[in-house]
Design an enzyme around this catalytic site. Structure first.
Site, PDB file in Angstrom:
ATOM      1  N   GLU A   1       0.814  -1.303   0.199  1.00  0.00           N
ATOM      2  CA  GLU A   1       0.054   0.020   0.160  1.00  0.00           C
ATOM      3  C   GLU A   1       0.926   1.089  -0.187  1.00  0.00           C
ATOM      4  O   GLU A   1       1.755   1.466   0.762  1.00  0.00           O
ATOM      5  CB  GLU A   1      -0.922  -0.190   1.151  1.00  0.00           C
ATOM      6  CG  GLU A   1      -1.697   1.238   1.320  1.00  0.00           C
ATOM      7  CD  GLU A   1      -3.026   1.055   2.350  1.00  0.00           C
ATOM      8  OE1 GLU A   1      -3.857   0.139   1.947  1.00  0.00           O
ATOM      9  OE2 GLU A   1      -2.894   1.880   3.272  1.00  0.00           O
TER      10      GLU A   1
ATOM     11  N   LYS B   1       1.025   4.698   1.439  1.00  0.00           N
ATOM     12  CA  LYS B   1       0.303   5.423   2.317  1.00  0.00           C
ATOM     13  C   LYS B   1       1.010   6.501   3.083  1.00  0.00           C
ATOM     14  O   LYS B   1       2.022   6.449   3.597  1.00  0.00           O
ATOM     15  CB  LYS B   1      -0.054   3.973   3.648  1.00  0.00           C
ATOM     16  CG  LYS B   1      -0.807   4.719   4.621  1.00  0.00           C
ATOM     17  CD  LYS B   1      -1.073   3.323   5.609  1.00  0.00           C
ATOM     18  CE  LYS B   1      -2.447   3.525   6.601  1.00  0.00           C
ATOM     19  NZ  LYS B   1      -2.450   2.462   7.364  1.00  0.00           N
TER      20      LYS B   1
ATOM     21  N   LYS C   1      -8.711   1.974  -2.295  1.00  0.00           N
ATOM     22  CA  LYS C   1      -9.122   1.664  -0.781  1.00  0.00           C
ATOM     23  C   LYS C   1      -9.764   3.245  -0.325  1.00  0.00           C
ATOM     24  O   LYS C   1      -9.119   4.495  -0.143  1.00  0.00           O
ATOM     25  CB  LYS C   1      -7.618   1.377  -0.169  1.00  0.00           C
ATOM     26  CG  LYS C   1      -8.099   1.282   1.443  1.00  0.00           C
ATOM     27  CD  LYS C   1      -6.674   0.719   2.172  1.00  0.00           C
ATOM     28  CE  LYS C   1      -7.060   0.412   3.514  1.00  0.00           C
ATOM     29  NZ  LYS C   1      -5.672   0.020   4.197  1.00  0.00           N
TER      30      LYS C   1
ATOM     31  N   GLU D   1     -13.905  -5.663   4.101  1.00  0.00           N
ATOM     32  CA  GLU D   1     -13.259  -5.576   5.123  1.00  0.00           C
ATOM     33  C   GLU D   1     -14.027  -5.883   6.589  1.00  0.00           C
ATOM     34  O   GLU D   1     -15.085  -5.167   6.718  1.00  0.00           O
ATOM     35  CB  GLU D   1     -12.566  -4.262   5.293  1.00  0.00           C
ATOM     36  CG  GLU D   1     -11.650  -4.125   6.587  1.00  0.00           C
ATOM     37  CD  GLU D   1     -10.980  -3.034   6.702  1.00  0.00           C
ATOM     38  OE1 GLU D   1     -11.002  -2.142   7.538  1.00  0.00           O
ATOM     39  OE2 GLU D   1     -10.057  -2.867   5.759  1.00  0.00           O
TER      40      GLU D   1
ATOM     41  N   ASN E   1      -9.323  -6.834   9.330  1.00  0.00           N
ATOM     42  CA  ASN E   1      -8.304  -5.889   9.770  1.00  0.00           C
ATOM     43  C   ASN E   1      -8.088  -5.935  11.297  1.00  0.00           C
ATOM     44  O   ASN E   1      -8.929  -6.287  12.116  1.00  0.00           O
ATOM     45  CB  ASN E   1      -9.177  -4.388   9.698  1.00  0.00           C
ATOM     46  CG  ASN E   1      -8.272  -3.346   9.684  1.00  0.00           C
ATOM     47  OD1 ASN E   1      -7.062  -3.242  10.048  1.00  0.00           O
ATOM     48  ND2 ASN E   1      -8.676  -2.163   9.333  1.00  0.00           N
TER      49      ASN E   1
ATOM     50  N   GLU F   1      -5.252  -7.862   7.172  1.00  0.00           N
ATOM     51  CA  GLU F   1      -4.775  -6.272   7.129  1.00  0.00           C
ATOM     52  C   GLU F   1      -4.351  -5.652   8.471  1.00  0.00           C
ATOM     53  O   GLU F   1      -4.600  -6.029   9.445  1.00  0.00           O
ATOM     54  CB  GLU F   1      -6.067  -5.636   6.504  1.00  0.00           C
ATOM     55  CG  GLU F   1      -6.576  -6.065   5.231  1.00  0.00           C
ATOM     56  CD  GLU F   1      -7.710  -5.353   5.006  1.00  0.00           C
ATOM     57  OE1 GLU F   1      -8.479  -5.916   4.322  1.00  0.00           O
ATOM     58  OE2 GLU F   1      -8.344  -4.246   5.750  1.00  0.00           O
ATOM     59  N   SER F   2      -3.297  -4.898   8.317  1.00  0.00           N
ATOM     60  CA  SER F   2      -2.839  -4.159   9.393  1.00  0.00           C
ATOM     61  C   SER F   2      -2.107  -4.663  10.479  1.00  0.00           C
ATOM     62  O   SER F   2      -2.007  -5.813  10.493  1.00  0.00           O
ATOM     63  CB  SER F   2      -3.750  -3.158  10.061  1.00  0.00           C
ATOM     64  OG  SER F   2      -4.593  -2.352   9.574  1.00  0.00           O
TER      65      SER F   2
END
Length: 288
Positions: free
Chosen positions: A55, A57, A117, A166, A187, A217-218
């Protein structure tokens, strides 16, 4: 007001302005003329046990400015050269400093699929994402009603794209599956408090069928975290902050891709989930 509520409020305000500037009819026409979507599902399954989605970001609601990123196209190419299966680009302006113009530029430059996103709350945004080249669109189960989720997934797929839904709980996984999701992202970050709990993925992944792509994710800081998510049963791992702030993003992606394709990882995701459950039970037993 929670962080999630604040973001939704700002997205609504910005969306209203864009709808006044460009009609839905015109956005649909632009979407019709956009390059054909790439297959996001095949890309996320990719070669090896697990893939990496990288990503771009600049900002995040919890950390503020992460990196200036004056050349998002160059960074996307670095990610691709490092072996990323997909590129994720946040288009939300106020909290993530993104833009549709940059999404389109990134999509033109890379050969892999690109995820738009954003906080999708209107069909307009779906056509907008396609008009700027998106291959995949993120939907939040926490924001949409079951009916909206179903309708948005259908609309996304009617345009040739794929929805990444998500979720954060077992109930949201069920809602996503009932809505027809073919890719589900779990997430680790709580959308209301922004706290991170990496165990959230392993607590819900067993509900995701083998024919549905599971994305973790994350909370990914290094290749070890990628490997741990892979062990828990991820098909793909979305990595953002730790890639946008390193000096050599291509090497960091390559290291994460290597961890995701480690020979010790079982190709069968369900077997990885079972092994992970067994290992956690073993650890808990001996901790007691």
């Amino acid at each position: 007001m929670s962080v999630l509520e604040a973001i939704v409020k700002d997205v609504q305000a910005d969306l209203k302005i864009r709808e006044q500037q460009t009609s839905l009819k015109e956005i649909k026409e632009r979407a019709r003329r956009a390059p054909a979507p790439r297959n996001a599902i095949d890309a996320l399954r990719g070669p090896g046990a697990v893939t990496v989605m990288a990503e771009i970001k600049r900002r995040s609601p919890d950390s503020g400015l992460l990196a200036e990123i004056p050349d998002p196209v160059g960074l996307a190419l670095e990610f691709q050269e490092g072996g990323a299966a997909m590129i994720s680009y946040p288009t939300e302006r106020r909290h993530f400093a993104g833009s549709f113009a940059e999404l389109e530029a990134v999509r033109r430059a890379v050969d892999v699929p690109v995820l738009c996103k954003d906080m999708i709350i209107s069909p307009y945004q779906i056509h907008e994402a396609r008009a700027h080249g998106a291959d995949m669109v993120l939907l939040f189960a926490a924001v949409l009603s079951p009916e909206q989720l179903h309708n948005f997934i259908e609309r996304i797929e009617s345009l040739g794209m794929t929805a990444l839904v998500e979720v954060q709980s077992r109930l949201e996984v069920v809602c996503a599956l009932e809505a027809g999701a073919r890719a589900i992202g779990v997430n680790a970050r709580n959308l209301h408090t922004l706290e991170i709990d990496r165990s959230n993925f392993e607590q819900v992944v067993d509900l995701i069928p083998a024919d549905v792509v599971a994305v973790a994710e994350s909370g990914v800081r290094n290749p070890h975290d990628v490997f741990k998510y892979a062990q828990a049963g991820a098909d793909s791992v979305l990595v953002g902050q730790s890639l946008s702030t390193v000096e050599d993003p291509r090497r960091r992606v390559a290291d994460m891709v290597s961890a995701a394709q480690h020979p010790a990882l079982l190709a069968d995701r369900k077997q990885r989930i079972k092994r992970g459950v067994t290992n956690r039970q073993y650890e808990l037993y001996y901790q007691d």
